[in-house]
Design an enzyme around this catalytic site. Structure first.
Site, PDB file in Angstrom:
ATOM      1  N   SER A  98       0.543  -3.652   9.917  1.00  0.00           N
ATOM      2  CA  SER A  98      -0.974  -4.147  10.307  1.00  0.00           C
ATOM      3  C   SER A  98      -0.722  -5.711   9.737  1.00  0.00           C
ATOM      4  O   SER A  98      -0.131  -5.731   8.924  1.00  0.00           O
ATOM      5  CB  SER A  98      -1.822  -3.244   9.258  1.00  0.00           C
ATOM      6  OG  SER A  98      -3.150  -4.070   9.324  1.00  0.00           O
ATOM      7  N   TYR A 100      -4.807   0.137   1.036  1.00  0.00           N
ATOM      8  CA  TYR A 100      -4.144  -0.029   2.659  1.00  0.00           C
ATOM      9  C   TYR A 100      -3.422  -1.057   2.544  1.00  0.00           C
ATOM     10  O   TYR A 100      -2.404  -0.833   3.273  1.00  0.00           O
ATOM     11  CB  TYR A 100      -5.574   0.036   3.363  1.00  0.00           C
ATOM     12  CG  TYR A 100      -5.043   0.292   4.876  1.00  0.00           C
ATOM     13  CD1 TYR A 100      -4.472   1.109   5.545  1.00  0.00           C
ATOM     14  CD2 TYR A 100      -4.951  -1.028   5.514  1.00  0.00           C
ATOM     15  CE1 TYR A 100      -4.271   1.183   6.847  1.00  0.00           C
ATOM     16  CE2 TYR A 100      -4.693  -1.169   7.127  1.00  0.00           C
ATOM     17  CZ  TYR A 100      -4.045   0.074   7.606  1.00  0.00           C
ATOM     18  OH  TYR A 100      -3.962  -0.083   8.875  1.00  0.00           O
ATOM     19  N   LYS A 142       0.805  -0.930   3.765  1.00  0.00           N
ATOM     20  CA  LYS A 142       1.309  -1.708   4.819  1.00  0.00           C
ATOM     21  C   LYS A 142       2.260  -3.127   4.371  1.00  0.00           C
ATOM     22  O   LYS A 142       3.314  -3.260   5.154  1.00  0.00           O
ATOM     23  CB  LYS A 142       0.095  -2.537   5.538  1.00  0.00           C
ATOM     24  CG  LYS A 142      -0.703  -1.464   6.300  1.00  0.00           C
ATOM     25  CD  LYS A 142       0.155  -0.264   7.307  1.00  0.00           C
ATOM     26  CE  LYS A 142      -0.622   0.618   7.766  1.00  0.00           C
ATOM     27  NZ  LYS A 142       0.093   1.468   8.995  1.00  0.00           N
TER      28      LYS A 142
END
Length: 176
Positions: free
Chosen positions: A80, A93, A97
């Site tokens: 991402s 998150y 990533k």
């Protein structure tokens, strides 16, 4: 095959009979968004189980099969842009990533001699069900959309092509 990739043993059982696999796309992810000061152990553990640990496990299974068969292959990790940019309420998150990007580099280094190509793609927001749940608020989306030259979020078909002629495994997390 439908399996909760956060469950190591269930994943091992479920993928034990899958194959042969020539291409793996690790696309499973969860986004359990919390402000940094409110991050819970449960959100942290689940995020790393699915967004990173499952990539290691599934990739090991596929890579071992490729090596045993003596054939080249490819692994693509869907990361991402959040691996590169801080986003409010995305501390865990973004961390998963960022770790996935480094894992991809190590995998490429170690699996390359076996003719297994490993890459990552780092798309912007993709309007999957997870993307819609996270970015459907126009006020929140505006800041991100202002940084995207096309002025829109990507759709699922913008980042994958299911028309591959070889066996493809898309690692997705099941919903309970």
């Amino acid at each position: 095959v439908c399996v909760d990739l956060g469950d190591w043993e269930a994943t091992e059982r479920a993928l034990g009979s899958v194959g042969p696999v020539d291409l793996l796309v690790n696309n499973a992810a969860v986004a359990l968004l919390q402000p940094f000061l409110e991050v819970t152990k449960e959100a942290f553990d689940r995020s790393f189980e699915v967004n990173l640990r499952a990539v290691i496990q599934v990739s090991q299974i596929v890579a071992r099969g490729l090596i045993a068969r003596g054939v080249p292959g490819a692994i693509v990790n869907v990361s991402s842009q959040c691996s590169q940019r801080a986003v409010t309420n995305h501390s865990v998150y973004c961390s998963t990533k960022g770790a996935l990007d480094m894992l991809t580099k190590v995998m490429a280094l170690e699996l390359g001699p076996h003719k297994i190509r490993v890459n990552a793609v780092n798309p912007t927001v993709v309007m999957t069900s997870m993307g819609q749940a996270t970015w459907s608020d126009p006020h929140k989306a505006k800041t991100m959309l202002n940084r995207i030259p096309l002025g829109k979020f990507a759709g699922p078909t913008d980042v994958h092509n299911r028309g591959a002629e070889k066996t493809v495994v898309y690692a997705e997390i099941s919903r309970k």
